[in-house]
Design a protein around this motif. Structure first.
Motif, mmCIF file in Angstrom:
data_model
loop_
_atom_site.group_PDB
_atom_site.id
_atom_site.type_symbol
_atom_site.label_atom_id
_atom_site.label_comp_id
_atom_site.label_asym_id
_atom_site.label_seq_id
_atom_site.Cartn_x
_atom_site.Cartn_y
_atom_site.Cartn_z
ATOM 1 N N LEU A 1 0.912 -1.259 -0.009
ATOM 2 C CA LEU A 1 0.199 0.031 -0.077
ATOM 3 C C LEU A 1 0.781 1.231 -0.012
ATOM 4 O O LEU A 1 0.473 2.165 -0.694
ATOM 5 N N ALA A 2 1.970 1.062 0.516
ATOM 6 C CA ALA A 2 2.995 2.376 0.612
ATOM 7 C C ALA A 2 3.398 2.769 -0.640
ATOM 8 O O ALA A 2 3.199 3.801 -1.140
ATOM 9 N N ILE A 3 3.740 1.667 -1.538
ATOM 10 C CA ILE A 3 4.254 1.907 -2.897
ATOM 11 C C ILE A 3 3.098 2.203 -3.750
ATOM 12 O O ILE A 3 2.978 3.124 -4.445
ATOM 13 N N ALA A 4 2.161 1.573 -3.680
ATOM 14 C CA ALA A 4 0.671 2.068 -4.428
ATOM 15 C C ALA A 4 0.445 3.343 -4.158
ATOM 16 O O ALA A 4 -0.043 4.171 -5.176
ATOM 17 N N ASN A 5 0.129 3.802 -3.098
ATOM 18 C CA ASN A 5 -0.481 5.051 -2.684
ATOM 19 C C ASN A 5 0.767 6.229 -3.250
ATOM 20 O O ASN A 5 0.319 7.090 -3.601
ATOM 21 N N ALA A 6 2.024 5.962 -2.933
ATOM 22 C CA ALA A 6 2.947 7.009 -3.578
ATOM 23 C C ALA A 6 2.718 6.800 -4.997
ATOM 24 O O ALA A 6 2.662 8.200 -5.675
ATOM 25 N N LEU A 7 2.615 5.959 -5.621
ATOM 26 C CA LEU A 7 2.573 6.084 -7.211
ATOM 27 C C LEU A 7 0.966 6.854 -7.516
ATOM 28 O O LEU A 7 0.897 7.489 -8.659
ATOM 29 N N LEU A 8 0.122 6.297 -6.722
ATOM 30 C CA LEU A 8 -1.187 7.025 -7.066
ATOM 31 C C LEU A 8 -1.220 8.560 -6.775
ATOM 32 O O LEU A 8 -1.687 9.189 -7.639
ATOM 33 N N LEU A 9 -0.498 8.997 -5.683
ATOM 34 C CA LEU A 9 -0.410 10.408 -5.647
ATOM 35 C C LEU A 9 0.411 11.212 -6.493
ATOM 36 O O LEU A 9 0.054 12.284 -6.791
ATOM 37 N N ARG A 10 1.211 10.323 -7.211
ATOM 38 C CA ARG A 10 2.007 11.147 -7.967
ATOM 39 C C ARG A 10 1.414 10.803 -9.497
ATOM 40 O O ARG A 10 1.844 11.490 -10.421
ATOM 41 N N GLY A 11 0.281 10.326 -9.593
ATOM 42 C CA GLY A 11 -0.651 10.166 -10.914
ATOM 43 C C GLY A 11 0.314 8.947 -11.827
ATOM 44 O O GLY A 11 -0.135 8.933 -13.110
ATOM 45 N N ASP A 12 1.029 8.193 -11.239
ATOM 46 C CA ASP A 12 1.763 7.094 -12.177
ATOM 47 C C ASP A 12 0.977 6.030 -12.306
ATOM 48 O O ASP A 12 1.321 5.224 -13.545
ATOM 49 N N ILE A 13 0.041 5.550 -11.365
ATOM 50 C CA ILE A 13 -0.803 4.453 -11.535
ATOM 51 C C ILE A 13 -2.389 5.100 -11.192
ATOM 52 O O ILE A 13 -2.274 6.243 -10.393
ATOM 53 N N VAL A 14 -3.441 4.668 -11.627
ATOM 54 C CA VAL A 14 -4.673 5.195 -11.283
ATOM 55 C C VAL A 14 -5.890 3.837 -10.835
ATOM 56 O O VAL A 14 -5.644 2.852 -11.802
ATOM 57 N N VAL A 15 -6.365 4.008 -9.708
ATOM 58 C CA VAL A 15 -7.513 3.385 -9.360
ATOM 59 C C VAL A 15 -8.772 4.088 -9.883
ATOM 60 O O VAL A 15 -8.910 5.115 -9.813
#
Length: 106
Positions: free
Chosen positions: A38-52
């Motif tokens: 979740l730490a990795i996923a949320n960092a990438l989500l906040l950067r806009g690198d991945i999207v849910v």
């Protein structure tokens, strides 16, 4: 589902947060303790690198593995060195969902 209902195993609740003029979906932890996935996923989500997808109330571990694996594969296309390490990184993703086993000695 209300936020008081239990989250199914292997699923994480999705919360929408507003940052400046953007609404971003982040994943919430179900139990206490470290969750590197979740730490990795949320960092990438906040950067806009991945999207849910914004309509999802829950996201499964498998979906996060796919998102992170896709991100790693995309990054690997630009570098031979990154490409060589990508299979090992993708293989490690399931272990990140269970927390980190740290043995810190001072």
């Amino acid at each position: 589902m209300s936020s008081s209902q239990p989250v199914p195993d292997g699923q994480y609740r999705v919360k929408k947060v507003r940052i400046w003029d953007h609404t971003i979906s982040i994943c919430l932890q179900n139990t206490n303790g470290p969750c590197p996935l979740l730490a990795i996923a949320n960092a990438l989500l906040l950067r806009g690198d991945i999207v849910v997808h914004p309509d999802l109330a829950f996201v499964g571990e498998e979906q996060l593995f796919e998102l992170l694996g896709g991100y790693l594969a995309e990054r690997a296309s630009g570098s031979q060195e990154v490409a060589e390490g990508t299979p090992a990184a993708v293989a490690a993703l399931p272990r990140l969902a269970k927390g980190a086993n740290l043995n810190v000695i001072f």
